[in-house]
Design a protein around this motif. Structure first.
Motif, PDB file in Angstrom:
ATOM      1  N   LEU A   1       2.424   0.735  -8.946  1.00 35.96           N
ATOM      2  CA  LEU A   1       3.693  -0.016  -7.758  1.00 35.96           C
ATOM      3  C   LEU A   1       3.281  -0.304  -6.891  1.00 35.96           C
ATOM      4  O   LEU A   1       3.691  -1.196  -5.881  1.00 35.96           O
ATOM      5  CB  LEU A   1       4.268   1.798  -7.248  1.00 35.96           C
ATOM      6  CG  LEU A   1       5.909   1.814  -7.166  1.00 35.96           C
ATOM      7  CD1 LEU A   1       6.624   0.883  -8.049  1.00 35.96           C
ATOM      8  CD2 LEU A   1       6.369   3.244  -6.974  1.00 35.96           C
ATOM      9  N   GLU A   2       1.920  -0.117  -6.135  1.00 34.28           N
ATOM     10  CA  GLU A   2       1.695  -0.259  -5.030  1.00 34.28           C
ATOM     11  C   GLU A   2       0.476  -1.870  -4.392  1.00 34.28           C
ATOM     12  O   GLU A   2       1.405  -2.699  -3.687  1.00 34.28           O
ATOM     13  CB  GLU A   2       0.082   0.384  -3.830  1.00 34.28           C
ATOM     14  CG  GLU A   2      -0.608   0.481  -4.412  1.00 34.28           C
ATOM     15  CD  GLU A   2      -1.983   1.104  -3.656  1.00 34.28           C
ATOM     16  OE1 GLU A   2      -3.040   0.714  -3.761  1.00 34.28           O
ATOM     17  OE2 GLU A   2      -1.099   2.318  -3.213  1.00 34.28           O
ATOM     18  N   ASN A   3       0.519  -2.462  -6.085  1.00 42.15           N
ATOM     19  CA  ASN A   3       0.062  -3.866  -6.051  1.00 42.15           C
ATOM     20  C   ASN A   3       1.232  -4.758  -7.031  1.00 42.15           C
ATOM     21  O   ASN A   3       0.896  -5.793  -6.739  1.00 42.15           O
ATOM     22  CB  ASN A   3      -0.886  -3.985  -7.260  1.00 42.15           C
ATOM     23  CG  ASN A   3      -2.578  -3.257  -6.509  1.00 42.15           C
ATOM     24  OD1 ASN A   3      -2.580  -3.072  -5.652  1.00 42.15           O
ATOM     25  ND2 ASN A   3      -2.683  -2.093  -7.495  1.00 42.15           N
ATOM     26  N   VAL A   4       2.357  -4.238  -7.495  1.00 40.70           N
ATOM     27  CA  VAL A   4       3.531  -5.404  -7.787  1.00 40.70           C
ATOM     28  C   VAL A   4       3.724  -5.965  -6.322  1.00 40.70           C
ATOM     29  O   VAL A   4       4.604  -5.328  -5.781  1.00 40.70           O
ATOM     30  CB  VAL A   4       4.496  -4.309  -8.435  1.00 40.70           C
ATOM     31  CG1 VAL A   4       6.043  -5.154  -8.615  1.00 40.70           C
ATOM     32  CG2 VAL A   4       3.935  -3.502  -9.283  1.00 40.70           C
ATOM     33  N   LYS A   5       4.156  -7.634  -6.532  1.00 37.84           N
ATOM     34  CA  LYS A   5       4.151  -8.309  -5.410  1.00 37.84           C
ATOM     35  C   LYS A   5       6.195  -8.654  -6.074  1.00 37.84           C
ATOM     36  O   LYS A   5       7.262  -8.307  -5.218  1.00 37.84           O
ATOM     37  CB  LYS A   5       4.264  -9.779  -5.905  1.00 37.84           C
ATOM     38  CG  LYS A   5       1.974  -9.035  -5.797  1.00 37.84           C
ATOM     39  CD  LYS A   5       1.562  -8.570  -4.647  1.00 37.84           C
ATOM     40  CE  LYS A   5       0.154  -9.119  -4.255  1.00 37.84           C
ATOM     41  NZ  LYS A   5      -0.195  -7.913  -3.673  1.00 37.84           N
ATOM     42  N   ASN A   6       6.244  -8.298  -7.167  1.00 32.92           N
ATOM     43  CA  ASN A   6       7.192  -9.349  -7.373  1.00 32.92           C
ATOM     44  C   ASN A   6       8.890  -7.948  -6.772  1.00 32.92           C
ATOM     45  O   ASN A   6       8.654  -6.738  -8.004  1.00 32.92           O
ATOM     46  CB  ASN A   6       8.052  -9.514  -8.899  1.00 32.92           C
ATOM     47  CG  ASN A   6       9.471  -9.390  -9.776  1.00 32.92           C
ATOM     48  OD1 ASN A   6      10.194  -8.927  -8.935  1.00 32.92           O
ATOM     49  ND2 ASN A   6       9.537 -11.151 -10.132  1.00 32.92           N
ATOM     50  N   GLN A   7       9.651  -7.960  -6.545  1.00 33.08           N
ATOM     51  CA  GLN A   7      10.772  -6.852  -5.738  1.00 33.08           C
ATOM     52  C   GLN A   7      11.654  -6.154  -7.060  1.00 33.08           C
ATOM     53  O   GLN A   7      11.278  -5.538  -7.045  1.00 33.08           O
ATOM     54  CB  GLN A   7      11.515  -7.464  -4.574  1.00 33.08           C
ATOM     55  CG  GLN A   7      12.232  -6.509  -3.966  1.00 33.08           C
ATOM     56  CD  GLN A   7      11.163  -5.901  -3.108  1.00 33.08           C
ATOM     57  OE1 GLN A   7      11.110  -5.671  -2.482  1.00 33.08           O
ATOM     58  NE2 GLN A   7      11.510  -4.230  -3.100  1.00 33.08           N
ATOM     59  N   GLU A   8      12.479  -6.874  -8.062  1.00 33.72           N
ATOM     60  CA  GLU A   8      12.915  -6.316  -9.102  1.00 33.72           C
ATOM     61  C   GLU A   8      11.436  -5.781  -9.798  1.00 33.72           C
ATOM     62  O   GLU A   8      12.446  -4.570 -10.263  1.00 33.72           O
ATOM     63  CB  GLU A   8      13.357  -7.401  -9.538  1.00 33.72           C
ATOM     64  CG  GLU A   8      14.243  -8.401  -8.781  1.00 33.72           C
ATOM     65  CD  GLU A   8      14.868  -9.626 -10.045  1.00 33.72           C
ATOM     66  OE1 GLU A   8      14.605  -9.817 -11.118  1.00 33.72           O
ATOM     67  OE2 GLU A   8      15.666 -10.672  -9.539  1.00 33.72           O
ATOM     68  N   LEU A   9      10.679  -6.109 -10.073  1.00 30.54           N
ATOM     69  CA  LEU A   9      10.142  -5.163 -10.563  1.00 30.54           C
ATOM     70  C   LEU A   9       9.552  -3.550  -9.774  1.00 30.54           C
ATOM     71  O   LEU A   9       9.919  -2.492 -10.658  1.00 30.54           O
ATOM     72  CB  LEU A   9       8.567  -6.361 -11.580  1.00 30.54           C
ATOM     73  CG  LEU A   9       7.577  -4.991 -12.325  1.00 30.54           C
ATOM     74  CD1 LEU A   9       7.617  -4.184 -13.140  1.00 30.54           C
ATOM     75  CD2 LEU A   9       6.301  -5.648 -11.838  1.00 30.54           C
ATOM     76  N   HIS A  10       9.160  -3.797  -8.697  1.00 25.78           N
ATOM     77  CA  HIS A  10       8.689  -3.030  -8.125  1.00 25.78           C
ATOM     78  C   HIS A  10      10.262  -1.864  -8.220  1.00 25.78           C
ATOM     79  O   HIS A  10      10.071  -0.549  -7.820  1.00 25.78           O
ATOM     80  CB  HIS A  10       8.478  -2.973  -6.510  1.00 25.78           C
ATOM     81  CG  HIS A  10       7.834  -2.694  -5.548  1.00 25.78           C
ATOM     82  ND1 HIS A  10       9.132  -1.406  -5.332  1.00 25.78           N
ATOM     83  CD2 HIS A  10       7.192  -1.925  -5.255  1.00 25.78           C
ATOM     84  CE1 HIS A  10       8.032  -0.356  -4.142  1.00 25.78           C
ATOM     85  NE2 HIS A  10       6.584  -0.856  -4.253  1.00 25.78           N
ATOM     86  N   ASP A  11      11.037  -2.116  -7.547  1.00 23.36           N
ATOM     87  CA  ASP A  11      12.589  -1.579  -7.738  1.00 23.36           C
ATOM     88  C   ASP A  11      12.670  -0.754  -9.075  1.00 23.36           C
ATOM     89  O   ASP A  11      12.833   0.376  -9.286  1.00 23.36           O
ATOM     90  CB  ASP A  11      13.524  -2.293  -7.360  1.00 23.36           C
ATOM     91  CG  ASP A  11      14.090  -3.488  -5.840  1.00 23.36           C
ATOM     92  OD1 ASP A  11      13.274  -2.483  -4.807  1.00 23.36           O
ATOM     93  OD2 ASP A  11      14.601  -3.550  -5.400  1.00 23.36           O
ATOM     94  N   LEU A  12      12.268  -1.637 -10.505  1.00 22.67           N
ATOM     95  CA  LEU A  12      12.375  -0.589 -11.479  1.00 22.67           C
ATOM     96  C   LEU A  12      11.310   0.097 -11.105  1.00 22.67           C
ATOM     97  O   LEU A  12      12.323   0.845 -11.884  1.00 22.67           O
ATOM     98  CB  LEU A  12      12.171  -2.123 -11.844  1.00 22.67           C
ATOM     99  CG  LEU A  12      12.249  -1.551 -13.662  1.00 22.67           C
ATOM    100  CD1 LEU A  12      13.642  -2.484 -14.350  1.00 22.67           C
ATOM    101  CD2 LEU A  12      11.205  -2.409 -14.652  1.00 22.67           C
ATOM    102  N   LEU A  13      10.753  -0.169 -11.094  1.00 22.75           N
ATOM    103  CA  LEU A  13       9.649   0.977 -11.293  1.00 22.75           C
ATOM    104  C   LEU A  13       9.777   2.257 -10.571  1.00 22.75           C
ATOM    105  O   LEU A  13       9.570   3.140 -10.568  1.00 22.75           O
ATOM    106  CB  LEU A  13       7.751   0.096 -11.313  1.00 22.75           C
ATOM    107  CG  LEU A  13       7.238  -0.796 -12.139  1.00 22.75           C
ATOM    108  CD1 LEU A  13       6.441  -1.189 -11.418  1.00 22.75           C
ATOM    109  CD2 LEU A  13       7.043  -0.063 -13.857  1.00 22.75           C
ATOM    110  N   ALA A  14      10.289   1.813  -9.503  1.00 26.80           N
ATOM    111  CA  ALA A  14      10.057   2.837  -8.689  1.00 26.80           C
ATOM    112  C   ALA A  14      11.703   3.791  -8.640  1.00 26.80           C
ATOM    113  O   ALA A  14      11.465   5.425  -9.031  1.00 26.80           O
ATOM    114  CB  ALA A  14      10.941   2.439  -6.818  1.00 26.80           C
TER     115      ALA A  14
END
Length: 144
Positions: free
Chosen positions: A28-41
């Motif tokens: 999670l901390e390395n993900v740059k794309n906000q949509e992917l980050h939100d999806l993972l969160a």
């Protein structure tokens, strides 16, 4: 037999939910794309919620749950760390999560079949966790 199957199935689900949270945390901390980050969160939150329900069921049976095997957690963390240093971090995260979801679906499905006498609520939460893993694997495909 029913209580033993229930207990064993819930323990495996507990370990699986914890492994899912740890795996998501690992990328999670390395993900740059906000949509992917939100999806993972969001998926992390659902894994935690399912884990809490599993723990409630285990507590009602007088059990403290099961941690994922230390070797599996260590190997996953090492693989995750190495892969995240290579290439596109979003693509690497999606790849790692897809692999992890596949392993989760496979093992949880095996345990569901292995413990057919588990109580219906244990089977239900197992299917929900399997569904979350399948859904997450599908949702990260655009980032591969």
């Amino acid at each position: 037999m029913e209580n033993q199957d229930t207990l064993r199935l819930l323990r495996e689900c507990d370990a699986g939910a914890k492994m899912g949270v740890a795996s998501i945390d690992g990328v999670l901390e390395n993900v740059k794309n906000q949509e992917l980050h939100d999806l993972l969160a969001q998926s992390r939150k659902r894994h935690e919620q399912l884990g809490n329900r599993i723990m409630e069921l285990l507590s009602a049976l007088g059990d403290a749950g099961k941690e994922p095997p230390a070797m599996a957690k260590g190997m996953a963390a090492m693989k995750s760390g190495m892969k995240m240093m290579m290439g596109n971090p979003d693509q690497q995260a999606a790849d790692l999560i897809t692999d992890g979801c596949g392993m989760g679906v496979k093992s949880l499905s095996r345990y569901l079949n292995q413990y057919p006498n588990a109580q219906p609520q244990a089977q239900k939460v197992t299917r929900e966790l399997i569904g979350e893993e399948e859904s997450l694997a599908k949702d990260v495909r655009p980032y591969l």
